[in-house]
Design an enzyme around this catalytic site. Structure first.
Site, mmCIF file in Angstrom:
data_model
loop_
_atom_site.group_PDB
_atom_site.id
_atom_site.type_symbol
_atom_site.label_atom_id
_atom_site.label_comp_id
_atom_site.label_asym_id
_atom_site.label_seq_id
_atom_site.Cartn_x
_atom_site.Cartn_y
_atom_site.Cartn_z
ATOM 1 N N TRP A 1 -41.326 -2.410 6.543
ATOM 2 C CA TRP A 1 -42.755 -2.221 6.821
ATOM 3 C C TRP A 1 -43.557 -3.510 6.692
ATOM 4 O O TRP A 1 -44.707 -3.554 7.100
ATOM 5 C CB TRP A 1 -43.345 -1.178 5.844
ATOM 6 C CG TRP A 1 -43.014 -1.468 4.405
ATOM 7 C CD1 TRP A 1 -41.977 -0.951 3.689
ATOM 8 C CD2 TRP A 1 -43.671 -2.399 3.530
ATOM 9 N NE1 TRP A 1 -41.952 -1.501 2.423
ATOM 10 C CE2 TRP A 1 -42.983 -2.384 2.297
ATOM 11 C CE3 TRP A 1 -44.785 -3.232 3.669
ATOM 12 C CZ2 TRP A 1 -43.375 -3.184 1.214
ATOM 13 C CZ3 TRP A 1 -45.167 -4.032 2.591
ATOM 14 C CH2 TRP A 1 -44.464 -3.996 1.390
ATOM 15 N N LYS B 1 -35.134 1.879 14.484
ATOM 16 C CA LYS B 1 -35.644 2.799 13.458
ATOM 17 C C LYS B 1 -36.621 2.004 12.594
ATOM 18 O O LYS B 1 -36.226 1.292 11.684
ATOM 19 C CB LYS B 1 -34.462 3.306 12.614
ATOM 20 C CG LYS B 1 -34.640 4.676 11.981
ATOM 21 C CD LYS B 1 -35.758 4.776 10.996
ATOM 22 C CE LYS B 1 -35.527 4.099 9.668
ATOM 23 N NZ LYS B 1 -36.761 4.089 8.853
ATOM 24 N N PRO B 2 -37.938 2.105 12.900
ATOM 25 C CA PRO B 2 -38.913 1.359 12.085
ATOM 26 C C PRO B 2 -39.131 2.054 10.739
ATOM 27 O O PRO B 2 -38.722 3.198 10.545
ATOM 28 C CB PRO B 2 -40.186 1.413 12.927
ATOM 29 C CG PRO B 2 -40.058 2.645 13.766
ATOM 30 C CD PRO B 2 -38.575 2.896 13.963
ATOM 31 N N GLY C 1 -34.269 -5.332 5.227
ATOM 32 C CA GLY C 1 -34.838 -4.496 4.171
ATOM 33 C C GLY C 1 -34.283 -4.914 2.825
ATOM 34 O O GLY C 1 -33.833 -6.047 2.646
ATOM 35 N N GLU D 1 -30.460 -8.789 6.772
ATOM 36 C CA GLU D 1 -31.544 -9.651 6.276
ATOM 37 C C GLU D 1 -32.134 -8.931 5.068
ATOM 38 O O GLU D 1 -32.905 -7.982 5.222
ATOM 39 C CB GLU D 1 -32.605 -9.858 7.363
ATOM 40 C CG GLU D 1 -32.104 -10.582 8.595
ATOM 41 C CD GLU D 1 -31.843 -12.063 8.356
ATOM 42 O OE1 GLU D 1 -32.286 -12.598 7.322
ATOM 43 O OE2 GLU D 1 -31.180 -12.680 9.207
ATOM 44 N N ARG E 1 -49.385 -15.207 1.288
ATOM 45 C CA ARG E 1 -49.233 -14.708 2.648
ATOM 46 C C ARG E 1 -48.677 -13.287 2.552
ATOM 47 O O ARG E 1 -47.777 -13.015 1.752
ATOM 48 C CB ARG E 1 -48.254 -15.608 3.416
ATOM 49 C CG ARG E 1 -48.242 -15.385 4.906
ATOM 50 C CD ARG E 1 -47.423 -16.471 5.587
ATOM 51 N NE ARG E 1 -46.006 -16.337 5.290
ATOM 52 C CZ ARG E 1 -45.104 -15.836 6.122
ATOM 53 N NH1 ARG E 1 -45.459 -15.451 7.328
ATOM 54 N NH2 ARG E 1 -43.834 -15.751 5.782
ATOM 55 N N CYS F 1 -40.153 -11.274 2.118
ATOM 56 C CA CYS F 1 -38.857 -11.656 1.547
ATOM 57 C C CYS F 1 -38.847 -13.143 1.234
ATOM 58 O O CYS F 1 -38.117 -13.597 0.362
ATOM 59 C CB CYS F 1 -37.744 -11.323 2.522
ATOM 60 S SG CYS F 1 -38.028 -12.025 4.143
ATOM 61 N N GLU G 1 -37.794 -8.972 -7.257
ATOM 62 C CA GLU G 1 -38.741 -9.327 -6.191
ATOM 63 C C GLU G 1 -40.089 -8.734 -6.563
ATOM 64 O O GLU G 1 -40.207 -7.502 -6.670
ATOM 65 C CB GLU G 1 -38.279 -8.681 -4.881
ATOM 66 C CG GLU G 1 -37.693 -9.609 -3.885
ATOM 67 C CD GLU G 1 -37.476 -8.922 -2.530
ATOM 68 O OE1 GLU G 1 -37.039 -7.760 -2.496
ATOM 69 O OE2 GLU G 1 -37.725 -9.583 -1.524
ATOM 70 N N SER H 1 -40.669 -19.836 8.278
ATOM 71 C CA SER H 1 -40.321 -18.955 9.398
ATOM 72 C C SER H 1 -40.711 -19.571 10.735
ATOM 73 O O SER H 1 -41.846 -20.019 10.909
ATOM 74 C CB SER H 1 -41.038 -17.611 9.243
ATOM 75 O OG SER H 1 -40.733 -17.063 7.983
HETATM 76 P P1 NAP Z 1 -36.108 -0.724 2.422
HETATM 77 O O1 NAP Z 1 -36.595 0.327 1.530
HETATM 78 O O2 NAP Z 1 -34.731 -1.234 2.245
HETATM 79 O O3 NAP Z 1 -36.296 -0.138 3.905
HETATM 80 C C1 NAP Z 1 -36.046 -0.905 5.054
HETATM 81 C C2 NAP Z 1 -35.741 0.030 6.197
HETATM 82 O O4 NAP Z 1 -34.541 0.744 5.916
HETATM 83 C C3 NAP Z 1 -36.796 1.086 6.458
HETATM 84 O O5 NAP Z 1 -36.862 1.340 7.830
HETATM 85 C C4 NAP Z 1 -36.227 2.288 5.717
HETATM 86 O O6 NAP Z 1 -36.686 3.514 6.202
HETATM 87 C C5 NAP Z 1 -34.781 2.130 6.031
HETATM 88 N N1 NAP Z 1 -33.889 2.825 5.105
HETATM 89 C C6 NAP Z 1 -34.054 3.073 3.792
HETATM 90 N N2 NAP Z 1 -32.974 3.730 3.304
HETATM 91 C C7 NAP Z 1 -32.117 3.894 4.355
HETATM 92 C C8 NAP Z 1 -30.835 4.483 4.496
HETATM 93 N N3 NAP Z 1 -30.185 5.057 3.475
HETATM 94 N N4 NAP Z 1 -30.256 4.482 5.719
HETATM 95 C C9 NAP Z 1 -30.866 3.919 6.767
HETATM 96 N N5 NAP Z 1 -32.083 3.326 6.688
HETATM 97 C C10 NAP Z 1 -32.696 3.313 5.490
HETATM 98 O O7 NAP Z 1 -37.033 -2.002 2.397
HETATM 99 P P2 NAP Z 1 -38.613 -2.085 2.532
HETATM 100 O O8 NAP Z 1 -39.222 -1.679 1.247
HETATM 101 O O9 NAP Z 1 -39.068 -1.387 3.771
HETATM 102 O O10 NAP Z 1 -38.814 -3.644 2.783
HETATM 103 C C11 NAP Z 1 -38.908 -4.558 1.761
HETATM 104 C C12 NAP Z 1 -37.581 -5.268 1.551
HETATM 105 O O11 NAP Z 1 -37.174 -5.889 2.764
HETATM 106 C C13 NAP Z 1 -37.670 -6.383 0.532
HETATM 107 O O12 NAP Z 1 -36.534 -6.377 -0.272
HETATM 108 C C14 NAP Z 1 -37.699 -7.632 1.402
HETATM 109 O O13 NAP Z 1 -37.254 -8.790 0.762
HETATM 110 C C15 NAP Z 1 -36.818 -7.235 2.519
HETATM 111 N N6 NAP Z 1 -37.072 -8.049 3.708
HETATM 112 C C16 NAP Z 1 -36.127 -8.982 4.058
HETATM 113 C C17 NAP Z 1 -36.361 -9.800 5.148
HETATM 114 C C18 NAP Z 1 -35.352 -10.830 5.550
HETATM 115 O O14 NAP Z 1 -35.454 -11.325 6.669
HETATM 116 N N7 NAP Z 1 -34.392 -11.185 4.710
HETATM 117 C C19 NAP Z 1 -37.541 -9.669 5.879
HETATM 118 C C20 NAP Z 1 -38.475 -8.713 5.487
HETATM 119 C C21 NAP Z 1 -38.208 -7.903 4.390
HETATM 120 P P3 NAP Z 1 -37.909 4.255 5.455
HETATM 121 O O15 NAP Z 1 -39.094 3.428 5.693
HETATM 122 O O16 NAP Z 1 -37.989 5.550 6.143
HETATM 123 O O17 NAP Z 1 -37.536 4.357 4.019
#
Ligand code: NAP
Length: 497
Positions: free
Chosen positions: A165, A189-190, A243, A265, A293, A299, A396, A456
């Site tokens: 998100w 799948k957003p 994620g 990622e 930011r 991340c 984090e 980035s």
């Molecule tokens: P998240 O909870 O891991 O969720 C990311 C995505 O995965 C969402 O679309 C989520 O859906 C989905 N998801 C969750 N559980 C799942 C499962 N069991 N099977 C399939 N999909 C599943 O992460 P977030 O809170 O949205 O994002 C924050 C994290 O992303 C932080 O750790 C950040 O560091 C990381 N991130 C990394 C990068 C990079 O490039 N390295 C960039 C941006 C963010 P739902 O929304 O429906 O739960």
């Protein structure tokens, strides 16, 4: 008081223009259960609109559509795919204000930052429209001289792209653009918290000429139930996930069953190291960017400020002055640089981490508390003197909290910077070129911002080491995440001639 820069009518127009169904095979429709997801504005807590809540059957329907479209899309010319992506870039730039407002409404970041994300996210469309026509192979004589080797690349096939998100547009374009450029079809799948930007973007792609079934979008509250059957389906050839590390790890386990190609990622815990010879003006500027930011919800956000003991007081005083000047408010309000956090849990986490650090001896220099009232806001915060063992050093933060600890010499600075399971990005400020080179070789990181606070860029390979992930997005490398390498051996054409 800050002045709203967007009217209620503008908000309504932008939200009402978003298709709220599932996008499967080029058609928009409700979920098979008829259920919906409320999308909430984190600045007010109000529901913006409801979108379809896909079932596992809907997810499989989306994969069917991607599979059906795969061969025809792969057979289009690279120039054609390039031009479709370029049209998408042009359309996005024409509608940049609407996309920015939509992102601010569903995610909370200030409008200026949303505009910045449209620029950044759009660059992946332009970059990969240029890369689409530059995929080449190689031809050579084998060492024995008995044959010729040809190496070629072809699209991996249907992909599942799962996005978070925090950057609703850029995380989608960083995956969709290289996949399409390579000739792959996708199911996207957003995140359930921010589906609107992806839905609006899917409509834009269709307008740009992306054929039916090439891009499909499923929004759902049941991420695991919808995604797991796809990951276990042998027709899916690639999973790209952005994620958190725990979810990435679960998906890797699921993907292992059919040895599915993956790009991961994942989370970060970026060190921001300020040496005694640093240009402090640049370091403070870089710190503000790297920390605030996206309200710290990146991340790549600097998580641990590791400052040489001889400049720590001055660095701290200067950042505190800057942080006190940050204006907190709705991202749509004029002059706001710190919007809401995504939800209550994010506020509670920031608060808990600050209290834990203070309990272990840290000092709150400014901020430190949730902000009362509607919305999910946390005060921009600086804590100094963070002691080893504090949870804030290993977790984090994902919030506007700048945590400072000190170091004595370069070896200790490097040791502290590397003292984490993560390795996405590191920042270092020094005027010593040789030291900068030593850091590039010794810091355990996929990316290093040397005297800069933002790394980035669509032209660069973005990604991490250790628990921060696998693979790279962007750059010349990004398209290869969606290409297979095939090697062909033929006999020496001169044999017997
Ligand atoms: P998240 O909870 O891991 O969720 C990311 C995505 O995965 C969402 O679309 C989520 O859906 C989905 N998801 C969750 N559980 C799942 C499962 N069991 N099977 C399939 N999909 C599943 O992460 P977030 O809170 O949205 O994002 C924050 C994290 O992303 C932080 O750790 C950040 O560091 C990381 N991130 C990394 C990068 C990079 O490039 N390295 C960039 C941006 C963010 P739902 O929304 O429906 O739960």
């Amino acid at each position: 008081m800050s002045r709203p820069v967007v009217t209620a009518a503008e908000r309504r127009r932008v939200v009402e223009a978003v298709p709220t169904g599932l996008f499967v095979g080029g058609s928009w429709g409700p979920s098979s259960s008829g259920d919906t997801i409320d999308v909430v504005d984190p600045a007010t807590g109000e529901v913006l609109v409801a979108v379809a809540d896909a079932t596992p059957a809907d997810g499989l329907r989306a994969l069917d559509a991607a599979v059906a479209a795969q061969d025809a899309w792969a057979a289009t010319s690279p120039r054609h795919r390039s031009e479709v992506l370029r049209r998408a870039f042009d359309l996005l730039m024409q509608r940049r204000d609407d996309f920015a407002l939509l992102m601010t409404l569903e995610m909370g970041k200030p409008l200026d930052e949303s505009l910045g994300e449209v620029t950044y996210g759009g660059e992946f469309l332009r970059w990969f429209s240029e890369e689409a026509v530059r995929v080449s192979g190689r031809y050579g004589t084998n060492p024995e001289g008995t044959g010729r080797t040809t190496v070629l690349h072809r699209p991996v096939g249907p992909c599942l792209l799962i996005t978070p998100w925090n950057f609703p547009l850029a995380m989608a374009t960083r995956k969709i653009a290289p996949a399409l450029a390579a000739g792959c079809t996708v199911v996207v799948k957003p995140a359930e918290l921010t589906p609107l930007t992806t839905l609006a973007f899917a409509a834009l792609l269709a307008e740009a000429g992306v054929p039916d079934g090439v891009v499909n979008v499923v929004t759902t509250l049941s991420a695991n139930d919808v995604c797991e059957p796809l990951i276990r389906d042998p027709r899916l050839r690639k999973l790209s996930f952005t994620g958190s590390t725990p979810v990435g790890s679960t998906l890797l386990t699921q993907a292992s069953e059919q040895v599915l190609r993956t790009s991961m990622e994942l989370g970060g815990n970026a060190p921001f190291v300020v040496f005694d010879d640093a240009d402090l003006d640049a370091a403070v500027e870089g710190a503000m960017q790297a920390k605030f930011r996206n309200v710290g919800q990146a991340c790549t956000a600097a998580n641990r400020f590791i400052v040489h003991e001889s400049v720590a007081d001055e660095f701290t005083a200067r950042v505190v002055e800057r942080v006190r000047g940050l204006r907190v408010g709705a991202g749509t309000d004029d002059g706001v640089s710190v919007g809401p956090l995504i939800d209550d849990r994010a506020v509670d986490k920031a608060h808990r981490l600050v209290r834990d650090a203070v309990g272990r001896g840290a000092v709150v220099e400014t901020g430190g508390h949730p902000v009362d009232g509607p919305g999910t806001f946390f005060e921009p915060t600086v804590v100094s003197g963070v002691a080893p063992g504090s949870e804030i050093l290993t977790t984090e933060i994902f919030g506007p909290v700048l945590a400072i600890s000190t170091f004595h010499d370069e070896a200790e600075g490097v040791r502290l910077a590397n003292d984490t399971e993560f390795g996405l990005v590191a920042y270092a400020f020094t005027r010593d070129l040789a030291r900068g080179q030593r850091l590039a070789e010794r810091l355990q990181t996929g990316m290093l911002g040397l005297n800069v606070g933002v790394v980035s860029n669509a032209s660069a390979p973005f990604g991490g080491v250790k628990s921060s992930g696998l693979g790279r997005e962007g750059g010349a490398e990004g398209i290869h995440e969606y290409l297979e390498t095939v090697y062909v051996l033929t006999p020496d054409p001169f044999a017997g001639s």
